[in-house]
Design an enzyme around this catalytic site. Sequence first.
Site, PDB file in Angstrom:
ATOM      1  CG  HIS A  29      -2.024   1.010   1.114  1.00 20.65           C
ATOM      2  ND1 HIS A  29      -1.815   2.351   1.369  1.00 20.65           N
ATOM      3  CD2 HIS A  29      -3.337   0.895   0.762  1.00 20.65           C
ATOM      4  CE1 HIS A  29      -2.946   3.008   1.192  1.00 20.65           C
ATOM      5  NE2 HIS A  29      -3.890   2.152   0.822  1.00 20.65           N
TER       6      HIS A  29
ATOM      7  CD  GLU B 205      -5.570   1.435  -2.823  1.00 15.40           C
ATOM      8  OE1 GLU B 205      -6.654   1.707  -2.303  1.00 15.40           O
ATOM      9  OE2 GLU B 205      -4.533   1.256  -2.174  1.00 15.40           O
TER      10      GLU B 205
END
Length: 227
Positions: free
Chosen positions: A85, A152
């Site tokens: 992430h 993302e």
Amino acid sequence: MKFLANLKCNHTRASFREYAKILDENLSANDDVSVFAPASAFDEKKHMFRLGAQNFYPCESGAFTGEIGKAMLDEFEIKDVLIGHSERREILNESEEFLRSKFDFAAKNGWNVIYCIGENLSTNESGATKEFLSRQLENIDLGYKNLVIAYEPIWAIGTGRSASIEQIDEVLSFLKTKANVPLLYGGSVNAANIADIAGIKSCDGVLVGTASWDANNFLGLIGAASR
């Protein structure tokens, strides 16, 4: 369609019990939902969703202050893990080398890996997104059977500014040529845009941040995806 909630640094043990109770009472066996809760909120209950870990250290256990090892995840039968992430890459300086060690450890143990990739705004605006994402994917085994890739774009995370449907479709379609695995989109996903995102042929699900922190809001998003 897969719905993954990343609760990040939110929810206490007590508030997560209430969160989980609401989901358990409203989800069906047909819903494909995972919740990546803070480690302090892990529990041993059987839920209508899969419980996942936002982070782990690639070890069984050991002298790694503040980290979470496999033995701790095993206690809660957790097999789903987030790796890569952008907040861990940028804020906690997790390098490509370290991410590879986490991926290899997870793969060795047969875990379900949600591997996050994404570009910053300057990379996007310079038209180098595909090249950048390709380099990020060189770090892992794309043939791993339990791999899910989450795209993302960093410039869309928590900003309220989602990529356009055309942008998402273009990038996910490109990623399909790189890896035959489920692909997720994340980046300011909410009830207002989920139906359009769900309609993208190359999109197999979403990784949701802010819009998943409230259980009823998350349920509304899941419902809106099928309208």
